[in-house]
Enzyme design. Structure first.
Site, PDB file in Angstrom:
ATOM      1  N   LYS A  43       0.916  -1.196  -0.069  1.00  0.00           N
ATOM      2  CA  LYS A  43       0.024  -0.025  -0.001  1.00  0.00           C
ATOM      3  C   LYS A  43       0.765   1.369  -0.012  1.00  0.00           C
ATOM      4  O   LYS A  43       0.762   2.361  -0.948  1.00  0.00           O
ATOM      5  CB  LYS A  43      -0.938   0.005   1.228  1.00  0.00           C
ATOM      6  CG  LYS A  43      -2.212  -0.912   1.082  1.00  0.00           C
ATOM      7  CD  LYS A  43      -2.724  -1.051   2.417  1.00  0.00           C
ATOM      8  CE  LYS A  43      -3.741  -2.302   2.203  1.00  0.00           C
ATOM      9  NZ  LYS A  43      -4.501  -2.455   3.221  1.00  0.00           N
ATOM     10  N   GLN A  88      -4.967  -1.279   9.416  1.00  0.00           N
ATOM     11  CA  GLN A  88      -4.894  -2.633   8.964  1.00  0.00           C
ATOM     12  C   GLN A  88      -5.263  -3.928   9.806  1.00  0.00           C
ATOM     13  O   GLN A  88      -4.903  -3.743  11.062  1.00  0.00           O
ATOM     14  CB  GLN A  88      -3.492  -3.213   8.634  1.00  0.00           C
ATOM     15  CG  GLN A  88      -3.154  -4.516   7.909  1.00  0.00           C
ATOM     16  CD  GLN A  88      -3.741  -4.594   6.333  1.00  0.00           C
ATOM     17  OE1 GLN A  88      -3.845  -3.405   5.786  1.00  0.00           O
ATOM     18  NE2 GLN A  88      -4.337  -5.498   5.987  1.00  0.00           N
ATOM     19  N   ASP A 129     -10.967   3.076   3.935  1.00  0.00           N
ATOM     20  CA  ASP A 129     -11.537   1.697   3.935  1.00  0.00           C
ATOM     21  C   ASP A 129     -12.950   1.594   3.468  1.00  0.00           C
ATOM     22  O   ASP A 129     -13.264   0.439   3.102  1.00  0.00           O
ATOM     23  CB  ASP A 129     -11.073   1.103   5.102  1.00  0.00           C
ATOM     24  CG  ASP A 129      -9.911   0.137   5.105  1.00  0.00           C
ATOM     25  OD1 ASP A 129      -9.726  -0.503   3.755  1.00  0.00           O
ATOM     26  OD2 ASP A 129      -8.990   0.000   5.777  1.00  0.00           O
TER      27      ASP A 129
HETATM   28  N1  GUN Z   1      -7.346  -6.580   6.070  1.00  0.00           N
HETATM   29  C1  GUN Z   1      -7.850  -7.488   5.081  1.00  0.00           C
HETATM   30  N2  GUN Z   1      -8.191  -6.707   4.123  1.00  0.00           N
HETATM   31  C2  GUN Z   1      -8.360  -5.365   4.408  1.00  0.00           C
HETATM   32  C3  GUN Z   1      -8.729  -4.220   4.108  1.00  0.00           C
HETATM   33  O1  GUN Z   1      -9.191  -4.270   3.079  1.00  0.00           O
HETATM   34  N3  GUN Z   1      -8.611  -3.161   4.828  1.00  0.00           N
HETATM   35  C4  GUN Z   1      -7.816  -3.231   6.053  1.00  0.00           C
HETATM   36  N4  GUN Z   1      -7.912  -1.874   6.825  1.00  0.00           N
HETATM   37  N5  GUN Z   1      -7.494  -4.400   6.557  1.00  0.00           N
HETATM   38  C5  GUN Z   1      -7.551  -5.453   5.808  1.00  0.00           C
END
Ligand code: GUN
Length: 302
Positions: free
Chosen positions: A54, A98, A121
């Site tokens: 990311k 995350q 998100d």
């Molecule tokens: N963990 C697995 N997929 C995601 C996501 O799309 N966003 C976040 N913040 N954590 C995750």
């Protein structure tokens, strides 16, 4: 006849180029760039690799990026304080925590603390509600469902009036994509069925699908005989089924499998996403798109 492959890796490049151009344009006109902070608590290997990617992508696009890596024993209070700091930082337009979080931290409390206008998100209840209403109300569609819809659109698959069957009812994929596909508008307007572990006859529902979206987390769940000939199959499963040594780097890497028996399914489907290289690359791409959108909303230019 072999199905057309819907490659997330190629669609990602198209979208990232579009974002890159827009970022440069906004920087020239307004003197600002999108700001994204990623917060990682602990050392979950999958989370580390997602967050690293990311930040790398944000960097490539010319974003202002901050990566906060915190220890596994971080307190809930300390994480709430950090979120508060970024909620009040004007150079940050997107805050990503995350998931999963360590057990001493209440995930719901953390997601609810993020300013909904920086919740790129799309997990805050305000944004979940906006998604449910649809249309102009939607600010930040959650990234994986947004990526799925974008792939369906760019692959030229007709969605209006199509029978869409979603396998799985998670908050991150199943529920939001079902909701998005039933809204009026481009890449939607479908008739949607959601099936899950409580469904009596999964196969009969899947066989009706013009577009089959599988997000169950069960490797090889969908058998080729469950697929309607010519259907579009979107496989969201990323299941680690073993390890191998990478030919490129010589390092141990995970062997990934989707929720669909890909080799057999590709002989029946009209189009299909591979695993890896299908839906996976789209999630991060849509996170970047949401962060750019957050800045544009702040500037009042959309
Ligand atoms: N963990 C697995 N997929 C995601 C996501 O799309 N966003 C976040 N913040 N954590 C995750």
């Amino acid at each position: 006849m072999a199905a057309k492959l819907i490659k997330g890796t190629e669609i990602r490049e198209e979208i990232l180029e579009e974002i890159e151009k827009e970022v440069a344009d906004i920087k020239e006109k307004h003197g600002v760039v999108p700001g994204l902070v990623t917060i990682l608590v602990g050392e979950n290997p999958a989370s580390i690799s997602y967050v690293t990617l990311k930040i790398k992508t944000a960097h490539r696009l010319g974003f202002h990026e901050i990566q906060d890596t915190l220890s596994e024993d971080l307190s809930e209070e300390a994480l709430l304080d950090l979120i508060d700091k970024y909620n009040n930082d004007d150079s940050i337009h997107g805050i990503l925590v995350q998931l999963p979080l360590p057990k001493q931290i209440d995930e719901k409390k953390i997601l609810n603390a993020i300013d909904p206008d920086k919740d790129v998100d799309g997990f805050h209840p305000v944004n979940v509600g906006r998604l449910m209403i649809g249309g102009d109300e939607v600010k930040f569609p959650p990234c994986t469902p947004a990526g799925i819809q974008e792939m369906i659109i760019r692959a030229g698959v007709e969605t209006k009036g199509a029978e869409v069957v979603v396998v799985g009812r998670s908050n991150i994929v199943g529920k939001p994509i079902a909701n998005m596909m039933l809204q009026k508008g481009v890449g939607a307007n479908s008739t949607v069925t959601v099936v899950h572990t409580g469904t009596k006859d999964l196969a009969s529902h899947c066989r009706r699908a013009d577009i089959l979206i599988v997000a169950a987390g069960v490797p090889g769940l969908v058998k080729p005989e469950w697929i309607k000939p010519g259907a579009c199959v979107i496989d969201v499963g990323v299941n680690r089924i073993g390890e191998k040594i990478s030919e490129k780097t010589g390092k141990k890497i995970a062997i990934l499998s989707g929720d669909v028996d890909f080799n057999a399914a590709k002989e029946i489907a009209g189009s299909i996403t591979p695993v890896p290289g299908g839906v996976g690359p789209m999630t991060i791409t849509m996170l970047m798109k949401n962060t750019l959108k957050s800045l544009k909303l702040r500037l009042g230019i959309i």
